[in-house]
Design a protein around this motif. Sequence first.
Motif, PDB file in Angstrom:
ATOM      1  N   CYS A  71       0.907  -1.134   0.152  1.00  0.00           N
ATOM      2  CA  CYS A  71       0.051  -0.014  -0.017  1.00  0.00           C
ATOM      3  C   CYS A  71       0.873   1.443  -0.140  1.00  0.00           C
ATOM      4  N   GLU A  72       0.519   2.099  -0.689  1.00  0.00           N
ATOM      5  CA  GLU A  72       1.313   3.416  -0.993  1.00  0.00           C
ATOM      6  C   GLU A  72       1.073   4.384   0.493  1.00  0.00           C
ATOM      7  N   PRO A  73       2.043   4.902   0.969  1.00  0.00           N
ATOM      8  CA  PRO A  73       2.121   5.827   2.064  1.00  0.00           C
ATOM      9  C   PRO A  73       1.371   7.020   1.676  1.00  0.00           C
ATOM     10  N   PRO A  74       0.622   7.551   2.399  1.00  0.00           N
ATOM     11  CA  PRO A  74      -0.076   8.868   2.253  1.00  0.00           C
ATOM     12  C   PRO A  74       0.733   9.867   1.791  1.00  0.00           C
ATOM     13  N   PRO A  75       0.580  10.976   1.108  1.00  0.00           N
ATOM     14  CA  PRO A  75       1.139  12.105   0.891  1.00  0.00           C
ATOM     15  C   PRO A  75       1.322  12.835   1.969  1.00  0.00           C
ATOM     16  N   ALA A  76       2.509  13.522   2.142  1.00  0.00           N
ATOM     17  CA  ALA A  76       2.770  14.293   3.264  1.00  0.00           C
ATOM     18  C   ALA A  76       2.276  15.676   3.168  1.00  0.00           C
ATOM     19  N   LEU A  77       0.841  15.584   3.336  1.00  0.00           N
ATOM     20  CA  LEU A  77      -0.038  16.820   3.060  1.00  0.00           C
ATOM     21  C   LEU A  77      -0.017  17.758   4.396  1.00  0.00           C
ATOM     22  N   LEU A  78       0.401  16.991   5.486  1.00  0.00           N
ATOM     23  CA  LEU A  78       0.466  17.768   6.761  1.00  0.00           C
ATOM     24  C   LEU A  78       1.618  18.138   7.339  1.00  0.00           C
ATOM     25  N   ALA A  79       2.642  17.982   6.636  1.00  0.00           N
ATOM     26  CA  ALA A  79       4.059  18.501   6.986  1.00  0.00           C
ATOM     27  C   ALA A  79       3.944  19.535   7.579  1.00  0.00           C
ATOM     28  N   GLY A  80       4.736  19.557   8.726  1.00  0.00           N
ATOM     29  CA  GLY A  80       4.761  20.945   9.661  1.00  0.00           C
ATOM     30  C   GLY A  80       3.781  21.273  10.208  1.00  0.00           C
ATOM     31  N   LEU A  81       2.616  20.780  10.205  1.00  0.00           N
ATOM     32  CA  LEU A  81       1.409  21.266  10.975  1.00  0.00           C
ATOM     33  C   LEU A  81       1.290  20.391  12.261  1.00  0.00           C
ATOM     34  N   ARG A  82       0.815  21.168  13.481  1.00  0.00           N
ATOM     35  CA  ARG A  82       0.814  20.448  14.789  1.00  0.00           C
ATOM     36  C   ARG A  82      -0.836  20.738  15.096  1.00  0.00           C
ATOM     37  N   ILE A  83      -1.398  19.420  15.531  1.00  0.00           N
ATOM     38  CA  ILE A  83      -2.754  19.227  15.691  1.00  0.00           C
ATOM     39  C   ILE A  83      -2.949  18.871  17.131  1.00  0.00           C
ATOM     40  N   ALA A  84      -3.659  19.724  17.879  1.00  0.00           N
ATOM     41  CA  ALA A  84      -4.172  19.621  18.999  1.00  0.00           C
ATOM     42  C   ALA A  84      -5.244  18.680  18.916  1.00  0.00           C
ATOM     43  N   VAL A  85      -5.359  17.366  19.637  1.00  0.00           N
ATOM     44  CA  VAL A  85      -6.348  16.447  19.780  1.00  0.00           C
ATOM     45  C   VAL A  85      -6.861  16.265  20.980  1.00  0.00           C
TER      46      VAL A  85
END
Length: 437
Positions: free
Chosen positions: A232-246
């Motif tokens: 399976c192909e890894p997902p694209p790095a579309l969130l590189a550098g983003l910090r998400i508060a969960v």
Amino acid sequence: MASLQNSVACPAMLIAAPASGQGKTTITAALAYHFRSQGLTVRVFKTGPDFIDPQILAFASGHPVYQLDLWMMGESHCRELLYRAAATADLILIEGVMGLFDGDSSSADLAQALGVPVAAVIDAQGMAQTFAAVAHGLATYRPELAFAGVIANKVGSAGHAKLLQEALPADMAMLAAVARDEAIGLPSRHLGLLQADEIGDLSARLARASELLNGFGPCRLPQAVQFEPVRCEPPPALLAGLRIAVARDAAFSFIYQANLDCLLAMGAELAFFSPLADAALPEADSVYLPGGYPELHLVALAGNQAMKQALRQHHNRGKAIYAECGGFLYLLESLADKQGQAAEMVGLLPGRAQMQSRLANLGMHSLTLPQGEIRGHSFHFSTLETELQPQQYSQPLRRFGHGEGFFRGGALQASYLHLYFPFNPSVAAGFFRQSGR
């Protein structure tokens, strides 16, 4: 660790039953706890979109629990998860859902597609030879389905266990017989079992259940299953550098581990916080408010004015917020419990919600946004009153189901849906970028 280029053999079985309420979760957790206590690495999966049972199964096994669903996730992704688990595990257990053949994507469908044999848990109270008839029916109803054997639950005595085993066909294995014992039952509420961290004596319950697995003879491991590699192909790095508060606490805990993995794989950094206890958000570009039980914590959520103000400020700066189900309710103006006691919530979305005593919506859903399709499910007891018009409605899988509205206000996106991010990482990434695109 086994090479992820070759097939891997690992004992595995799917724990099913003729119906709900037969003890699947208790038995699966007991098996995980039992074999883990023997030094084995046990990996557990849950059939279908469930958040509560996996918490108990993760406690029992000592490892995160992932969901498996052919429609919501796709067969290839399910195979990939199992293959990666088999590479490091000594045993794989999959807890089924409802009755073995129930639903649009049943436990039997999953077991057959993935080549995992079924072990049927049957509540043996009040049964003798009929136990064997039920087992025989489950094993032969779909001849192409591999059947590992049966587990007799709530057995009355050693004599009862012997009677049950003698009635089984000669080629059907009795994998375990578990005595009736109220001390191993798992308490529940309206959405299902209590969460693992709410059951103070969970370890003692599982230890007792583990003992009972061998009460009338040794508990038997299933045979090895050959798991083939999946590319399976890894997902694209579309969130590189983003910090998400969960958000993650007693009020907000319904989150797929696979969703967190997907965000990390796309390059995001995750910072966890508690809307119940924290006075401020972590420094973050985006906020993720998953589902949970906000209705059980109305006073604490309403009283944490600092957190509500922090979320408003985050939104006013044009930063992304993604909320689902319980997190969605938290962003409304108010939420009322089943008794009608209302409390003020964050107020970023106009409207109010009221908890009901009956289910308001349940089922699998597909949501199509400009970026593409993503799938998930709906399961809630509240009704919504709002003047806000949805950006889109989901499409229910069930013929007579009704869609859920997907709401958007600036960089805020919210709905009742619990979406499965790995189905379409590109769509999921759009929830956490300021533009929402």
